[in-house]
Enzyme design. Sequence first.
Site, mmCIF file in Angstrom:
data_model
loop_
_atom_site.group_PDB
_atom_site.id
_atom_site.type_symbol
_atom_site.label_atom_id
_atom_site.label_comp_id
_atom_site.label_asym_id
_atom_site.label_seq_id
_atom_site.Cartn_x
_atom_site.Cartn_y
_atom_site.Cartn_z
ATOM 1 N N ASN A 1 0.806 -1.226 0.000
ATOM 2 C CA ASN A 1 0.000 0.000 0.000
ATOM 3 C C ASN A 1 0.836 1.271 0.000
ATOM 4 O O ASN A 1 0.300 2.348 -0.222
ATOM 5 C CB ASN A 1 -0.945 0.007 1.212
ATOM 6 C CG ASN A 1 -0.228 -0.294 2.502
ATOM 7 O OD1 ASN A 1 0.407 -1.337 2.632
ATOM 8 N ND2 ASN A 1 -0.314 0.589 3.463
ATOM 9 N N CYS B 1 -2.937 4.968 7.325
ATOM 10 C CA CYS B 1 -3.298 4.287 8.562
ATOM 11 C C CYS B 1 -2.172 4.345 9.587
ATOM 12 O O CYS B 1 -2.352 3.989 10.731
ATOM 13 C CB CYS B 1 -3.639 2.830 8.282
ATOM 14 S SG CYS B 1 -4.674 2.645 6.859
HETATM 15 N N1 PLP Z 1 -4.457 -4.051 4.065
HETATM 16 C C1 PLP Z 1 -3.931 -3.116 3.268
HETATM 17 C C2 PLP Z 1 -2.839 -3.489 2.334
HETATM 18 C C3 PLP Z 1 -4.406 -1.810 3.302
HETATM 19 O O1 PLP Z 1 -3.882 -0.877 2.499
HETATM 20 C C4 PLP Z 1 -5.446 -1.501 4.216
HETATM 21 C C5 PLP Z 1 -5.937 -0.104 4.334
HETATM 22 O O2 PLP Z 1 -5.270 0.830 3.966
HETATM 23 C C6 PLP Z 1 -5.968 -2.517 5.009
HETATM 24 C C7 PLP Z 1 -5.450 -3.783 4.923
HETATM 25 C C8 PLP Z 1 -7.083 -2.253 5.965
HETATM 26 O O3 PLP Z 1 -8.301 -2.140 5.272
HETATM 27 P P1 PLP Z 1 -9.559 -1.409 5.960
HETATM 28 O O4 PLP Z 1 -9.267 0.048 5.929
HETATM 29 O O5 PLP Z 1 -10.728 -1.797 5.122
HETATM 30 O O6 PLP Z 1 -9.652 -1.944 7.337
#
Ligand code: PLP
Length: 374
Positions: free
Chosen positions: A150, A323
């Site tokens: 990400n 995040c």
């Molecule tokens: N996994 C990856 C690679 C992400 O980029 C994200 C969110 O940015 C998530 C998991 C978490 O997803 P959610 O925001 O739907 O909880």
Amino acid sequence: MIAYFDNSATTKPCKEAVAAMTEALTECWGNPSSLHRLGVEAHRRVEAARLGVAKALGAEPDRVFFTSCGTEADNWAVFSAAQKLGKRGRHIITTQIEHHAILHPMHELEARGFEVTYLAPEADGTVTAEALRSALRPDTILVSVMMVNNEVGSVMPIQAMAKLTHRLAPNALFHTDAVQGFLKVPFRASTLEADLISVSSHKVHGPKGAGALWIRKGLSLPPYLHGGGQESSQRSGTEAVPNLLGFGAACEAALPSLRADLAKEAMLRDRLRTGLQEIHGVVLNGAQAAPHIVSFGVPGVRSQGLINCLQDQEVYVSAGSACAKGHRSHVLQAMNLSSAVIDGSVRASLSRFTTEAEVDALLHAVREAVQRLT
Ligand code: PLP
């Protein structure tokens, strides 16, 4: 004009998702478990949404289990696999560049006595099948590798890794966090060779509050939430009908023009990359093989300063991953980038709604910001 480049954090809900959600909130607000007409209709629509998500996944709908988000799907996969197989072995493999939705559950499993191997990426942020091969052991019970990183857009060879896992660690389940790969890097769940796949609605123009875990046919996992028996008793709790219908509608809306949209996104990503390379002082980070993620920075300039400067021109990017607010990127650290590069890096992420004019606005704003800040 707003130029929105934070699509890996979240996307704008598409009009089809908004329409489906509005209808769910105003007309179809029954409980899908109720046996009267309102309930039956809500149930019918949730199943139609499941079919929409399943089509986008290349999967049978009865293997798609709705969750509240990608994080929940990741937690479910990791904890349930460990619970199911913990008596057969205590070794788990993941990577250093996973999202915290995987890394934090892994830390918790370490605290519960599991041994976790964290694979290091190459300099471009890709984790190779070779790295996995040398870590697999007969007592490995779970491998979890993300499909697309990400922060830097590297794409992992998931099918090759899943095959290797099944050959060299026959007891192990293979999970992929496909939150950033879903509807970005085409795959079919039925042929990917993975056992478990996590996806999220709000990364694909659906609403926040919905996600899904795909579970391979024939694989039974311990239920994640116990209660009223929804989601085939795997994940109880009254369904968030508006969110699920929005998710389904977003998937349906994405499919007809998916290939053309991805080609356009990749073209705009390349336009952005080329433009950035022409700006003195800007460096690009990582593989950026996915069509929608460009990580770049200006060493010596703090990323928050860059974000603020761009924001003044209504251009929105994020520092690493949204995040991981305020924390130094563990992904860029794992790629062994210098502190100056890590602290000055930002992520621009595209979607099928991104336009050429937005890319040009971003380039213009970066040029001005670099002049102002250096
Ligand atoms: N996994 C990856 C690679 C992400 O980029 C994200 C969110 O940015 C998530 C998991 C978490 O997803 P959610 O925001 O739907 O909880």
